[in-house]
Design a protein around this motif. Structure first.
Motif, mmCIF file in Angstrom:
data_model
loop_
_atom_site.group_PDB
_atom_site.id
_atom_site.type_symbol
_atom_site.label_atom_id
_atom_site.label_comp_id
_atom_site.label_asym_id
_atom_site.label_seq_id
_atom_site.Cartn_x
_atom_site.Cartn_y
_atom_site.Cartn_z
ATOM 1 N N MET A 234 -8.250 22.707 -39.335
ATOM 2 C CA MET A 234 -6.946 23.566 -39.201
ATOM 3 C C MET A 234 -6.142 22.862 -40.492
ATOM 4 N N GLU A 235 -6.230 21.824 -40.961
ATOM 5 C CA GLU A 235 -5.441 21.345 -42.268
ATOM 6 C C GLU A 235 -5.968 22.191 -43.270
ATOM 7 N N ALA A 236 -7.182 22.386 -43.530
ATOM 8 C CA ALA A 236 -7.688 23.200 -44.817
ATOM 9 C C ALA A 236 -7.169 24.676 -44.602
ATOM 10 N N TYR A 237 -7.013 25.237 -43.345
ATOM 11 C CA TYR A 237 -6.300 26.557 -43.279
ATOM 12 C C TYR A 237 -5.090 26.412 -43.793
ATOM 13 N N LYS A 238 -3.832 25.442 -43.164
ATOM 14 C CA LYS A 238 -2.801 25.383 -43.401
ATOM 15 C C LYS A 238 -2.447 25.105 -44.835
ATOM 16 N N ARG A 239 -3.307 24.601 -45.575
ATOM 17 C CA ARG A 239 -3.252 24.356 -47.184
ATOM 18 C C ARG A 239 -3.686 25.383 -47.890
ATOM 19 N N ASN A 240 -4.080 26.423 -47.139
ATOM 20 C CA ASN A 240 -4.573 27.667 -47.665
ATOM 21 C C ASN A 240 -6.023 27.277 -48.629
ATOM 22 N N LYS A 241 -6.967 26.578 -47.987
ATOM 23 C CA LYS A 241 -8.225 26.012 -48.729
ATOM 24 C C LYS A 241 -9.414 26.817 -47.870
ATOM 25 N N ILE A 242 -9.111 28.015 -47.606
ATOM 26 C CA ILE A 242 -10.219 28.755 -46.917
ATOM 27 C C ILE A 242 -10.653 29.795 -48.271
ATOM 28 N N ASP A 243 -11.616 29.618 -49.034
ATOM 29 C CA ASP A 243 -11.844 30.241 -50.170
ATOM 30 C C ASP A 243 -13.338 30.541 -50.013
ATOM 31 N N GLN A 244 -14.209 30.028 -49.240
ATOM 32 C CA GLN A 244 -15.647 30.319 -49.144
ATOM 33 C C GLN A 244 -15.785 31.051 -47.624
ATOM 34 N N PHE A 245 -16.174 32.390 -47.727
ATOM 35 C CA PHE A 245 -16.322 33.076 -46.489
ATOM 36 C C PHE A 245 -17.073 34.326 -46.945
ATOM 37 N N THR A 248 -20.497 40.275 -42.006
ATOM 38 C CA THR A 248 -21.490 40.972 -41.844
ATOM 39 C C THR A 248 -20.735 42.160 -40.907
ATOM 40 N N THR A 249 -21.404 43.056 -40.646
ATOM 41 C CA THR A 249 -20.853 44.185 -39.722
ATOM 42 C C THR A 249 -20.387 43.652 -38.380
ATOM 43 N N SER A 250 -20.667 42.315 -37.936
ATOM 44 C CA SER A 250 -20.079 41.931 -36.763
ATOM 45 C C SER A 250 -19.224 40.363 -36.909
ATOM 46 N N ASP A 251 -19.444 39.834 -37.593
ATOM 47 C CA ASP A 251 -18.891 38.267 -37.942
ATOM 48 C C ASP A 251 -18.426 38.240 -39.056
ATOM 49 N N ILE A 252 -17.368 37.240 -39.393
ATOM 50 C CA ILE A 252 -16.851 36.715 -40.310
ATOM 51 C C ILE A 252 -17.209 35.198 -40.389
ATOM 52 N N ILE A 253 -17.754 34.736 -41.358
ATOM 53 C CA ILE A 253 -18.239 33.420 -41.414
ATOM 54 C C ILE A 253 -17.598 32.694 -42.654
ATOM 55 N N VAL A 254 -17.250 31.318 -41.994
ATOM 56 C CA VAL A 254 -16.181 30.536 -43.040
ATOM 57 C C VAL A 254 -16.624 29.493 -43.258
ATOM 58 N N MET A 255 -16.763 28.798 -44.369
ATOM 59 C CA MET A 255 -17.339 27.558 -44.740
ATOM 60 C C MET A 255 -16.380 26.832 -45.081
ATOM 61 N N ILE A 256 -16.223 25.779 -44.688
ATOM 62 C CA ILE A 256 -15.193 24.552 -44.955
ATOM 63 C C ILE A 256 -15.801 23.042 -44.920
ATOM 64 N N ASN A 257 -16.162 22.740 -46.162
ATOM 65 C CA ASN A 257 -16.962 21.492 -46.209
ATOM 66 C C ASN A 257 -18.270 21.711 -45.695
ATOM 67 N N ASP A 258 -18.555 20.764 -44.743
ATOM 68 C CA ASP A 258 -19.994 21.149 -43.989
ATOM 69 C C ASP A 258 -19.900 21.815 -42.721
ATOM 70 N N VAL A 259 -18.672 22.373 -42.613
ATOM 71 C CA VAL A 259 -18.551 23.190 -41.159
ATOM 72 C C VAL A 259 -18.684 24.597 -41.633
ATOM 73 N N SER A 260 -19.600 25.331 -40.734
ATOM 74 C CA SER A 260 -19.572 26.950 -40.800
ATOM 75 C C SER A 260 -18.963 27.407 -39.403
#
Length: 453
Positions: A234-245, A248-260
């Motif tokens: 949540m902290e990464a999202y609030k700081r606009n740090k979601i840049d790895q994602f 597919t046709t059914s899912d959006i996959i986000v990578m933050i540090n070691d969390v997918s």
């Protein structure tokens, strides 16, 4: 006395001037204040109108769970490269009308493929490394990529312990411009982003911690620092740090540090615009016959080498879904002739079905088969045989019956294809009292005659 009167006159004059100036200043200030307030009100009103228009625009772009979409008419061309201890697997695209944009995207694909490992991996400490860049989404004028780096350290190769290193990245392109797509471009402006991220992070982290129990059920025995992981996300999202994602046709996959984090589109369809928001009035592609058309949303098909022949057509009053599985390599002449004959029969039947559908627009027609041809040695007859298995059926119903009772089954089976044994041979026996039929034929390739077993 004269002096006193003169002094008073000067004083009154100065005082009057001061009052006049003060009054003028107050009037000007008030006017400015009023104008400023009016401008501010106009800006607020303008923002409200723009927001309303924006929301209305995006409401028309969200995922239609009963809708259809077209794949991009792009050629995805696989590439291989080697460098010292590294094996690279990636792809390039062909088929965009705008070659400047096509070259821009291809260069970026090469760049991320050949450099993605460098920020976290010292190649001197690695025994071998594989970098794979794959296309995960190719529809709606977007292209989504997943880059995965995997290897082992030198120490792990010498000792008994396995020390695996891996990196995963995502990148997404708007084919209209060649520019990268930002994370929130996938969503409507009014999407509850914090709620989406928090809930999906919790479910994804919980899923990763689950283990198979003795009763063959997935259970979580150790929740660990799940709250801390979610807080970090949540902290990464609030700081606009979601840049790895990627998507597919059914899912959006986000990578933050070691969390997918997996964001299932079906759960948030009212807020996701990825299928439609980048569509253009004119086609971006040189051809119009490469990708599948009229696929159901949140489903996928791959035009690959696994099936020798496929035919998918989903129109207003007919649905054709046919797969032909056959390995042409080292096949006998008889096999080639048999396959060619079967495909010719299929295409003749499709032509007849289309004529019938055009003449009876109130009816709906389905043609659904999977055909497999293979050669093998038969232990019973002690000879080489060719086996042909046809499974499926043709169906006729009203358009209303299809829409209400049959189409939902087709959509659900296509969405569950990776979670079940569905092979795109549909079972409508409960609705139509007609089950898929299976016919198996055996041939002697030398005599070219059928064999009864």
């Amino acid at each position: 006395m004269f002096k006193s009167t003169k002094d008073r006159l000067i004083f009154v004059t100065i005082f009057s001037l001061i009052c006049i100036i003060a009054t003028a200043l107050l009037i000007m200030y008030k006017k400015i204040d009023i104008e400023s307030e009016q401008d501010e009100n106009k800006q607020i009103e303008s923002n409200i109108i723009a927001s309303t228009k924006n929301t209305y625009y995006y409401e028309k772009k969200v995922i239609d769970l009963k809708g259809k979409y077209n794949q991009n008419d792009l050629e995805i061309i696989g590439k291989q490269a080697s460098q010292d201890k590294i094996e690279f697997s990636y792809f390039q695209i062909e088929g965009l009308k705008n070659k400047t944009i096509q070259d821009k995207i291809n260069k970026e694909i090469e760049n991320i493929t050949f450099n993605s490992y460098k920020e976290k991996i010292n190649i001197e400490n690695v025994n071998n490394l594989s970098v794979s860049t794959s296309c995960t989404a190719n529809y709606g004028n977007i292209l989504s990529l997943n880059v995965y780096c995997w290897g082992r350290t030198k120490e792990s190769m010498e000792g008994q312990n396995t020390d695996i290193i891996d990196i995963e990245k995502g990148i997404n392109f708007d084919l209209n411009t060649g520019n990268k797509i930002e994370f929130e471009d996938f969503f409507t402006p009014n999407a509850p982003m914090e709620d989406i991220i928090r809930k999906c992070a919790y479910n994804s982290i919980l899923r990763d911690k689950a283990e198979l129990s003795l009763s063959q059920e997935m259970v979580v025995n150790n929740y660990g620092n799940i709250e801390e992981d979610i807080a970090m996300v949540m902290e990464a999202y609030k700081r606009n740090k979601i840049d790895q994602f990627y998507c597919t046709t059914s899912d959006i996959i986000v990578m933050i540090n070691d969390v997918s984090i997996d964001i299932p589109m079906i759960d948030w369809a009212d807020y996701i615009v990825i299928y439609n928001v980048f569509l253009s009035d004119e086609s971006l592609f040189e051809n119009d016959d490469i990708g599948y058309n009229n696929l159901y949303t949140l489903t996928t098909r791959q035009k690959d080498s696994y099936y020798y022949y496929t035919n998918y057509q989903n129109e207003s009053n007919y649905f054709i879904d046919i797969f032909f599985e056959w390995q042409e390599d080292n096949a006998s002449e008889f096999e080639k002739q048999l396959v060619a004959s079967k495909i010719k029969d299929i295409e003749e039947e499709i032509s007849n079905l289309k004529v019938l559908a055009n003449q009876n627009t109130q009816n709906f027609y389905i043609m659904n088969y999977k055909i497999t041809v293979e050669d093998y040695f038969d232990d019973f007859t002690k000879q080489n045989l060719v086996k042909c298995v046809e499974r499926g059926n043709s169906y006729e119903m009203t358009v209303h019956d299809f829409t209400e009772n049959i189409e939902p089954i087709i959509i659900q089976d296509n969405r569950n294809v990776y979670e079940s044994d569905v092979e795109f041979v549909y079972d409508f026996s409960s609705q139509l009292n007609i089950a898929p039929q299976e016919i198996t034929e055996y041939y002697n390739p030398e005599t070219e005659q059928k064999v009864v077993i």
